[in-house]
Design a protein around this motif. Structure first.
Motif, PDB file in Angstrom:
ATOM      1  N   GLU A 211      -5.543  -4.300  11.356  1.00  0.00           N
ATOM      2  CA  GLU A 211      -5.746  -3.467  10.055  1.00  0.00           C
ATOM      3  C   GLU A 211      -6.991  -2.275  11.087  1.00  0.00           C
TER       4      GLU A 211
ATOM      5  N   TYR B   9      -0.484  -5.253   1.373  1.00  0.00           N
ATOM      6  CA  TYR B   9      -0.661  -5.128   3.139  1.00  0.00           C
ATOM      7  C   TYR B   9       0.797  -4.361   3.837  1.00  0.00           C
TER       8      TYR B   9
ATOM      9  N   ILE C 275      -2.455  -1.369   6.893  1.00  0.00           N
ATOM     10  CA  ILE C 275      -3.519  -0.488   6.150  1.00  0.00           C
ATOM     11  C   ILE C 275      -3.184  -1.725   4.562  1.00  0.00           C
ATOM     12  N   ASN C 276      -3.859  -1.860   4.065  1.00  0.00           N
ATOM     13  CA  ASN C 276      -3.605  -2.406   2.758  1.00  0.00           C
ATOM     14  C   ASN C 276      -4.371  -1.858   1.256  1.00  0.00           C
TER      15      ASN C 276
ATOM     16  N   SER D 281       1.459   0.455   9.220  1.00  0.00           N
ATOM     17  CA  SER D 281       0.696   1.950   9.532  1.00  0.00           C
ATOM     18  C   SER D 281       1.541   2.485  10.446  1.00  0.00           C
TER      19      SER D 281
END
Length: 81
Positions: free
Chosen positions: A53, A69, A59-60, A72
């Protein structure tokens, strides 16, 4: 602090992070689900997810009480895996 992508990809633990990214390639999931699929400790998976991340590869997002999660757009454009 942003992690350097080279350190994340070439550093120790890359094979584990690569497996995590492959799982996330199938769609968003939780750290708990990843830990069960890989047979790893939850805290180990969270450590790797945090690195991914911070490097901008993962991304979360929250979905209700769950933290999901996903990969990206950066990872898709880089074609790392």
């Amino acid at each position: 602090m942003m992690a350097k992508i080279d350190d994340v990809v070439n550093g120790r633990g890359w094979e584990t992070r690569k497996k995590i990214l492959e799982i996330l390639g199938n769609g968003p999931t939780t750290a708990y689900e990843i830990s069960k699929r890989l047979g790893l400790n939850y805290s180990t998976v969270r450590y790797h997810l945090d690195l991914l991340e911070r490097s901008g590869l993962v991304i979360n997002m929250r979905q209700g009480s769950r933290q999901l999660y996903s990969i990206s757009r950066n990872l898709v454009s880089m074609k790392i895996i």
